[in-house]
Scaffold this active site. Structure first.
Site, short mmCIF file in Angstrom:
data_model
loop_
_atom_site.label_atom_id
_atom_site.label_comp_id
_atom_site.label_asym_id
_atom_site.label_seq_id
_atom_site.Cartn_x
_atom_site.Cartn_y
_atom_site.Cartn_z
N SER A 50 0.83 -10.06 0.05
CA SER A 50 0.90 -9.07 -0.60
C SER A 50 1.30 -7.73 0.66
O SER A 50 1.13 -7.17 0.84
CB SER A 50 -0.66 -8.21 -1.13
OG SER A 50 -1.34 -8.89 -0.70
N LYS A 57 0.25 -1.39 -0.22
CA LYS A 57 0.17 -0.09 0.09
C LYS A 57 1.20 1.20 0.07
O LYS A 57 0.39 2.17 -0.80
CB LYS A 57 -0.83 0.01 0.97
CG LYS A 57 -2.72 -0.69 1.35
CD LYS A 57 -3.53 -0.82 0.08
CE LYS A 57 -4.58 -1.58 0.41
NZ LYS A 57 -4.31 -2.69 0.55
C1 LIG Z 1 -5.14 -3.80 0.22
C2 LIG Z 1 -4.72 -5.01 0.09
C3 LIG Z 1 -5.15 -6.03 -0.55
C4 LIG Z 1 -5.75 -5.81 -2.13
O1 LIG Z 1 -5.79 -4.61 -2.51
P1 LIG Z 1 -6.99 -3.53 -4.03
O2 LIG Z 1 -5.85 -3.10 -4.72
O3 LIG Z 1 -7.65 -3.29 -2.44
O4 LIG Z 1 -7.37 -4.52 -4.19
C5 LIG Z 1 -4.64 -7.46 -1.34
N1 LIG Z 1 -3.48 -7.18 0.24
C6 LIG Z 1 -2.81 -7.25 1.40
C7 LIG Z 1 -2.44 -7.85 2.75
C8 LIG Z 1 -3.90 -6.05 1.46
O5 LIG Z 1 -3.39 -4.94 2.56
#
Ligand SMILES: *Cc1c(COP(=O)(O)O)cnc(C)c1O
Length: 352
Positions: free
Chosen positions: A305, A51
């Site tokens: 992510s 993010k």
């Molecule tokens: C925000 C987030 C997502 C999803 O991202 P989007 O852009 O909202 O689709 C996936 N994994 C993690 C760890 C996140 O913080």
């Protein structure tokens, strides 16, 4: 249409704060799944999720006046931390509105980055409504967690790094989807530069707002959303993200809570790191894809992510893992309330 994003992605100047994360093969998984499995380690960003890329890129595009007046967001999750750190780095005042029910650990993490935390309402919607009123009354700029071209472009730098780090053939890239910012950025870039590589969106089955929109051919709001994978628990896919995603991804698949738990364990076994449920969502989708298509010898990449999970949560996750791997099952039986029922049940079980 992806073209306009390519320019934004190539121009995203995020690297004095975000890091180029490693792209690592997971050898144990590769052997077990008979494909080359590679993880993009976004859990190794300074705020333990990707993010920071989108939030920082968005702030860099503010006018000097906007920077001076400050920014605001409603979020209890990774966007709040990414935005707080990016704002601090640029000397911009950030206000984060969170529901009163937010766990103290998350409130503290944001406060530790010098952002002002306003606790309002019991739900995200109430917090979000309050944030909008502050935009008007205080002249703050609202920073959306996904539905913004500069946020999407910031997240898209993940794809740029992947193609640079892995110049060889890639069969498919698996991307977790919440509001769709990460997926839109990645899909726009990949489809322009390397269209033969598949981009596959992965959502929890109880928060599948993208899948619902693709089926109905318009954005829908899910009546209910499972919050186990809180990073991707979004009821409606973004407007701009949907516009980009619907023409660029190759497929959208869903995974269960147990499958995400099993993927957390896989990531642990390969890297000794612990992903949050949303962080393991893409790998769970990758495993499902391998199982369903019976593919072998392919090169498959999953985005890991994020890693922001409560320590307490791990007990639940490790219990569910055995179910997700189909090594253990829980069966429930209803016995009639009469004498001898249990004996009959044991007899029916026999030698099993
Ligand atoms: C925000 C987030 C997502 C999803 O991202 P989007 O852009 O909202 O689709 C996936 N994994 C993690 C760890 C996140 O913080």
């Amino acid at each position: 249409m992806p073209e306009s994003y390519i320019k934004r992605i190539l121009n995203a100047r995020i690297y004095d704060l975000a890091v180029e994360t490693p792209l690592e093969e997971a050898p144990v998984l590769s052997e077990r799944l008979k494909n080359t499995i590679i993880l993009k380690r976004e859990d190794l960003q300074p705020v333990f999720s990707f993010k920071i890329r989108g939030a920082y890129n968005r702030l860099l595009h503010l006018s000097p006046e906007q920077m001076n007046d400050g920014v605001i967001a409603a979020s209890a999750g990774n966007h709040a931390q990414g935005l707080a750190l990016a704002a601090k780095h640029l000397g911009i005042k950030a206000t984060i509105v969170m529901p009163k029910t937010t766990p103290a650990i998350k409130v503290d993490a944001v406060r530790a980055r010098d952002a002002k935390v306003v606790l309002v309402g019991d739900t995200y919607d109430e917090a979000s409504a309050h944030a909008k009123t502050l935009v008007e009354s205080k002249g703050l700029t609202y920073i959306h967690p996904y539905d913004d071209p500069e946020v999407i472009a910031g997240q898209g730098t993940v794809a740029m790094e992947i193609l640079r780090q892995h110049p060889g053939h890639i069969d498919a890239i698996f991307v977790p989807v919440g509001g769709g910012g990460l997926c839109a950025g990645i899909a726009a870039y990949i489809k322009y530069v390397r269209p033969e590589t598949k981009v596959i969106a992965v959502e929890p089955e109880d928060a599948a707002c993208l899948k619902a929109a693709l089926e109905k051919k318009r954005r829908v709001t899910l009546p209910q959303v499972g919050i186990f994978a809180d990073g991707v628990a979004v009821a409606q896919i973004g407007k701009e993200t949907y516009r980009v995603i619907k023409d660029t991804i190759d497929d959208a698949i869903t995974v269960s809570t147990d499958e995400m738990c099993a993927a957390i364990k896989d990531i642990f076994e390969s890297t000794r790191s612990i992903a949050e449920p949303a962080g393991a969502c893409a790998l769970a989708g990758l495993k499902k894809y391998v199982e369903e298509t019976a593919c072998e010898g392919q090169t498959l990449i999953a985005i890991d992510s994020g890693a922001n999970t409560n320590f307490d949560r791990l007990r639940y996750i490790s219990e569910r893992t055995e179910l997700g791997e189909k090594r253990e099952a829980i069966l429930a039986v209803t016995l009639p309330e009469k004498p001898g029922a249990y004996k009959t049940f044991c007899r029916d079980l026999g030698k099993r």
